[in-house]
Motif scaffolding. Structure first.
Motif, PDB file in Angstrom:
ATOM      1  N   GLY A   1       0.793  -1.229   0.000  1.00 25.88           N
ATOM      2  CA  GLY A   1       0.000   0.000   0.000  1.00 25.88           C
ATOM      3  C   GLY A   1       0.819   1.269   0.000  1.00 25.88           C
ATOM      4  N   LEU A   2       2.129   1.153  -0.225  1.00 29.70           N
ATOM      5  CA  LEU A   2       2.996   2.321  -0.200  1.00 29.70           C
ATOM      6  C   LEU A   2       3.113   2.918  -1.597  1.00 29.70           C
ATOM      7  N   ASN A   3       3.130   4.254  -1.661  1.00 30.39           N
ATOM      8  CA  ASN A   3       3.436   4.862  -2.953  1.00 30.39           C
ATOM      9  C   ASN A   3       4.958   4.901  -3.116  1.00 30.39           C
ATOM     10  N   VAL A   4       5.419   5.357  -4.269  1.00 30.69           N
ATOM     11  CA  VAL A   4       6.852   5.325  -4.561  1.00 30.69           C
ATOM     12  C   VAL A   4       7.646   6.126  -3.540  1.00 30.69           C
ATOM     13  N   ASP A   5       7.194   7.335  -3.241  1.00 32.39           N
ATOM     14  CA  ASP A   5       7.941   8.187  -2.301  1.00 32.39           C
ATOM     15  C   ASP A   5       8.012   7.571  -0.917  1.00 32.39           C
ATOM     16  N   GLU A   6       6.916   6.978  -0.466  1.00 31.35           N
ATOM     17  CA  GLU A   6       6.912   6.339   0.854  1.00 31.35           C
ATOM     18  C   GLU A   6       7.862   5.155   0.890  1.00 31.35           C
ATOM     19  N   PHE A   7       7.853   4.362  -0.175  1.00 33.74           N
ATOM     20  CA  PHE A   7       8.755   3.207  -0.253  1.00 33.74           C
ATOM     21  C   PHE A   7      10.207   3.667  -0.229  1.00 33.74           C
ATOM     22  N   LEU A   8      10.534   4.669  -1.039  1.00 36.62           N
ATOM     23  CA  LEU A   8      11.926   5.120  -1.116  1.00 36.62           C
ATOM     24  C   LEU A   8      12.391   5.762   0.182  1.00 36.62           C
ATOM     25  N   ALA A   9      11.485   6.424   0.900  1.00 36.67           N
ATOM     26  CA  ALA A   9      11.854   6.997   2.199  1.00 36.67           C
ATOM     27  C   ALA A   9      12.243   5.886   3.172  1.00 36.67           C
ATOM     28  N   LEU A  10      11.471   4.795   3.183  1.00 37.93           N
ATOM     29  CA  LEU A  10      11.805   3.650   4.039  1.00 37.93           C
ATOM     30  C   LEU A  10      13.100   2.983   3.574  1.00 37.93           C
ATOM     31  N   ASP A  11      13.277   2.912   2.251  1.00 35.86           N
ATOM     32  CA  ASP A  11      14.486   2.312   1.678  1.00 35.86           C
ATOM     33  C   ASP A  11      15.732   3.054   2.148  1.00 35.86           C
ATOM     34  N   VAL A  12      15.692   4.378   2.089  1.00 36.80           N
ATOM     35  CA  VAL A  12      16.855   5.168   2.524  1.00 36.80           C
ATOM     36  C   VAL A  12      17.113   4.963   4.008  1.00 36.80           C
ATOM     37  N   ARG A  13      16.068   4.949   4.822  1.00 35.12           N
ATOM     38  CA  ARG A  13      16.242   4.729   6.266  1.00 35.12           C
ATOM     39  C   ARG A  13      16.843   3.360   6.536  1.00 35.12           C
ATOM     40  N   PHE A  14      16.466   2.357   5.753  1.00 37.33           N
ATOM     41  CA  PHE A  14      17.035   1.015   5.897  1.00 37.33           C
ATOM     42  C   PHE A  14      18.539   1.056   5.636  1.00 37.33           C
TER      43      PHE A  14
END
Length: 232
Positions: A132-145
Motif C-alpha cells: 500500500g505504499l506509494n513510490v515516495d513512501e517506499f523510497l523513504a523507508l528504503d533510505v532509512r534502511f
C-alpha cells in the motif's frame, strides 16, 4: 581575516580545547563582541554560519531554550552542500552512486550482527512488506534502511556521510523511477535483496553482505538507465 571569521576561529579553539562542549552555551552576543573586540553584527554572522553548519542552535527570548547552544549535527551542512552541487550537476549522480557503493559495502562488511540498528532495519523491512505504499513512501523507508545498516558499522564519520547523502539519494532515486519498466516488480526485487543483505549481516558474513549491497545499489540504477562501471 574578516571579523566574523575571528569569531569562528575563537569558537573553534574553545571547542578544540574542551572549554566549549556539546550542550554548552556561547557567551551572550554583547559579551562575545566585547571580549573579541568585534561588532555584534560580526557575532551574529558567525552564529548564522555555525547554525547552517549544524554546530550551534540559536534560541531567542528567555528560558531553557534561549541562548546559543552547541550541538552536533554534521549532516546538516554536508547534506545542504551535496544537494546544491548535485542540482548544479557539478557532482554527477553516477559519482554519488559510486560513493554510496564504497561507503555501504564497507559498512556492510564491518557491521556487527548484534548491532541494535539491525533491529530497526528489520522493522523497516516489515513496513515495506506491508504494501500500500506509494513510490515516495517506499523510497523513504528504503533510505532509512540503508542508513540503519551504515550505522551498524559503528563508524561515526561513515554515518555522518551517509546521513548527509540521505535527501540527495531519495531525490534522485525518485526521479529515476519514471525510467523503470515496472515499478511493482522493481520494488518486489528490492525488498527481496534487502532481506538477503540483512540476513548476511546477521549471519556475520560481511563479505557476502558487501557484495550484495554493491549489486543491490548498482542494479537499481542500471535498471533505471544510469550508466555505471561494473564493480570488481
Amino acid at each position: 581575516m574578516r571579523t566574523h571569521q575571528l569569531v569562528l576561529s575563537w569558537i573553534e579553539a574553545e571547542l578544540s580545547e574542551g572549554r566549549l562542549t556539546v550542550g554548552g552555551r556561547l557567551p551572550a552576543e554583547r559579551t562575545l563582541a566585547e571580549q573579541l573586540k568585534v561588532s555584534r553584527t560580526s557575532v551574529r554572522e558567525a552564529i548564522r554560519i555555525l547554525e547552517a553548519m549544524g554546530v550551534v542552535r540559536a534560541g531567542v527570548g528567555s528560558g531553557p531554550e534561549a541562548g546559543t547552544v552547541v550541538i552536533s549535527d554534521p549532516t546538516a551542512a554536508l547534506g545542504s552542500a551535496l544537494r546544491l552541487h548535485v542540482a548544479t550537476q557539478h557532482l554527477p549522480v553516477a559519482d554519488i552512486v559510486e560513493t554510496r557503493v564504497l561507503l555501504e559495502s564497507w559498512a556492510a562488511s564491518k557491521a556487527s550482527p548484534r548491532a541494535p540498528e539491525l533491529e530497526a532495519a528489520g522493522r523497516l523491512l516489515e513496513e515495506m512488506a506491508a504494501g500500500g505504499l506509494n513510490v515516495d513512501e517506499f523510497l523513504a523507508l528504503d533510505v532509512r534502511f540503508h542508513l540503519a545498516l551504515a550505522d551498524a558499522a559503528g563508524n561515526a564519520v561513515v554515518s555522518a556521510m551517509m546521513g548527509s547523502l540521505r535527501e540527495s539519494i531519495q531525490r534522485y532515486a525518485a526521479q529515476l523511477t519514471s525510467n523503470l519498466p515496472d515499478w511493482e516488480a522493481t520494488a518486489s526485487r528490492l525488498k527481496a535483496e534487502h532481506r538477503e543483505i540483512l540476513a548476511a549481516i546477521r549471519n556475520d558474513d560481511g563479505d557476502r553482505a558487501a557484495k550484495l549491497v554493491a549489486a543491490h545499489i548498482e542494479g537499481y540504477y542500471r535498471e533505471a538507465g544510469l550508466g555505471l562501471p561494473v564493480s570488481s
